[in-house]
Design an enzyme around this catalytic site. Sequence first.
Site, short mmCIF file in Angstrom:
data_model
loop_
_atom_site.label_atom_id
_atom_site.label_comp_id
_atom_site.label_asym_id
_atom_site.label_seq_id
_atom_site.Cartn_x
_atom_site.Cartn_y
_atom_site.Cartn_z
N CYS A 298 -18.24 29.34 -79.46
CA CYS A 298 -17.41 29.96 -78.44
C CYS A 298 -16.26 29.02 -78.13
CB CYS A 298 -18.21 30.32 -77.19
SG CYS A 298 -18.67 28.91 -76.17
N HIS B 80 -17.39 29.76 -67.23
CA HIS B 80 -17.31 28.32 -67.41
C HIS B 80 -15.91 27.98 -67.90
CE1 HIS B 80 -18.73 30.12 -71.20
NE2 HIS B 80 -18.00 29.19 -71.81
#
Length: 669
Positions: A405, A588
């Site tokens: 990611c 995040h």
Amino acid sequence: MSTTAAPTRLHAARAGVQKFGTFLSGMIMPNIGAFIAWGLITALFIKTGWLPVPALGGFGNDASGAPNIGLVGPMITYLLPLLIAYTGGKAVYDVRGGVVGAIATMGVIIGAGIPMFIGAMIMGPLGGWTMKKIDAIWDGKIRPGFEMLVNNFSAGIWGAVLALFGFYAISPVVQGISTFASSVVQFMVNAGILPLTSIFIEPAKVLFLNNAVNHGVLTPLGIQQAASQGKSILFLLEANPGPGLGVLLAYMFFGKGAAKASAPGAAIIQFIGGIHEIYFPYILMRPLLILATIGGGMTGIATLAITHSGLVAPSAPGSIIAVLAQTSRDSYVGVILSVILACTVSFLIASIILRASRNREEGDLAAATSHMEEMKGKKSMASTLLRGAGGVATATEIKNIVFACDAGMGSSAMGASVLRNKIRAAGHKEVTVTNQSIANLTDTYDMVVVHQDLALRAEQKTPSAQIVTVDNFMGSPKYDEIVDLLNEQAATEPYPFEGVVGKTEPASDAEAAAAHVTVPHVHAETKNVLRPQSVILSGSASDMAGAIDEAGRLLKAAGAVDDAYVAAMHERETSVSTFMGNGLAIPHGTNEAKPHIMASAVTFVRYTEPIDWQGQSVKFVVGIAGKDKEHLGILAKIAKVFGDREQVARLEAAQTVDEVLEIFGKVNA
């Protein structure tokens, strides 16, 4: 009872036709090379060919005045039927069945005045099956030393009996059937109704029922017609690439999402590669598009009939290259025009349908591909070729999987944990699953699992790896496809995977997380990552931005991050959503925001009213700040919890913070 019985019977009937069609295809397809060779020899060397050669084309007389036999006649009369018969018999009873089937077919070949392809498709399997039954009579009863004598003579005697049976009984029947079928086709051509066959052929293609028609009837009749007339329109009733190309072009202009993005590549594969199967999922997403292929197919057939055009041999696969290679010398204009017009009509109809339904929710291409495989009854080439849609298939051995990611600490860690658990549960202990940021990827992995919006970046970093894209990190069906792939890989391994000896100790914290091995210093730090004060049972935010701020405030209160990291959490959502599936989002920061992490922390907020998270419904928001992999232990537990619907239901019903912490594995214990 009656409402479920009817679909079950229909499914069984369709499966039966598919099985029959696959068996017929299994006799024809392995010998397509021979058909192509015969077609090329015919196109080149017959009297009306490009390079007429009497000795090869079978016209004129030789030096002694005897008629030239040539290659064309013997190949279509003897070679091709015998190859089909041998292949069919071998499929039933290995080489012994193939030999007996070929012997039996000689009877129908000699007894008929036309090429006996249908006869070969009957006698080949019949010879193999009956020989198998006869051998079973004295299996284990032959005295030692007499096996070869019995086997050879039984095959020879029974083959001779079947050859006589084929000559006197089967040959006249098959000849009558072939003559009748040819008359029907000719009647349809003369009456101008042959284009109506597209009403049946095009839906049959999508339902994988076409093999029974194409290879069972059209190809044998087409070869007989080509042998007498030099070409046949029947070869292009199903193989014309125009209708499918029209649908894919319409998706390129008027489609949405993954379908629009993958359509250009699919069009190249379908038109040049000849893999028509590639466009079936696009029709299954919008079933009304079958009208486009029907209209295109009818137009192409009508064009061929009007221009009296055809091919000299089957076109397999249905590539424009194969079509042109098999086109009769006098048919290039008609064949090319039929492909162009078929594509045009299909494109226009498909464009109208797609534009009229643009406001509707776009179908799921991956789900449509899976549905197609269910109908086919096995894995489809489209799963591999529709790579833009995240299909899972590869020719290389998979031992090292990385979940990537943007930052490499939130989405990827959760997804890697879910996938790792599935792979371990399937018994593939030798396969490692790690997580990494895309920026730190190296071309050393066998497979990279990544969010679909990050696929291009991942491919640039790992050109040698298989890329699998997902849009749901917690419950993506791609995880099951990967496990299926590993199961298939294990089945073809020369030695079982269980015999592979792995490392006894992890080399790093990352490997420890991947192997679910507890490293003492990681455990000591992990127990304080999710604190009671970081758990909120009723969040106050009403939208995604507010929820990210709320998670950020909790991370700051825990002394884990600063304001710059919270800003990076918002930035992260503008590139790739952190929605994980099952009502969970894990906001995040970006990879660049890692210097703004002072300590690892995880926060948990539950919302009474679902929050719209870029079109997805979210009830749980888990904020993450990870330093030196210290957060991986709790992430693995969170992933396990949200992969279990019962545990998610417990989270929804939890009344106290301690209940939440207990569900996550008593991480503070």
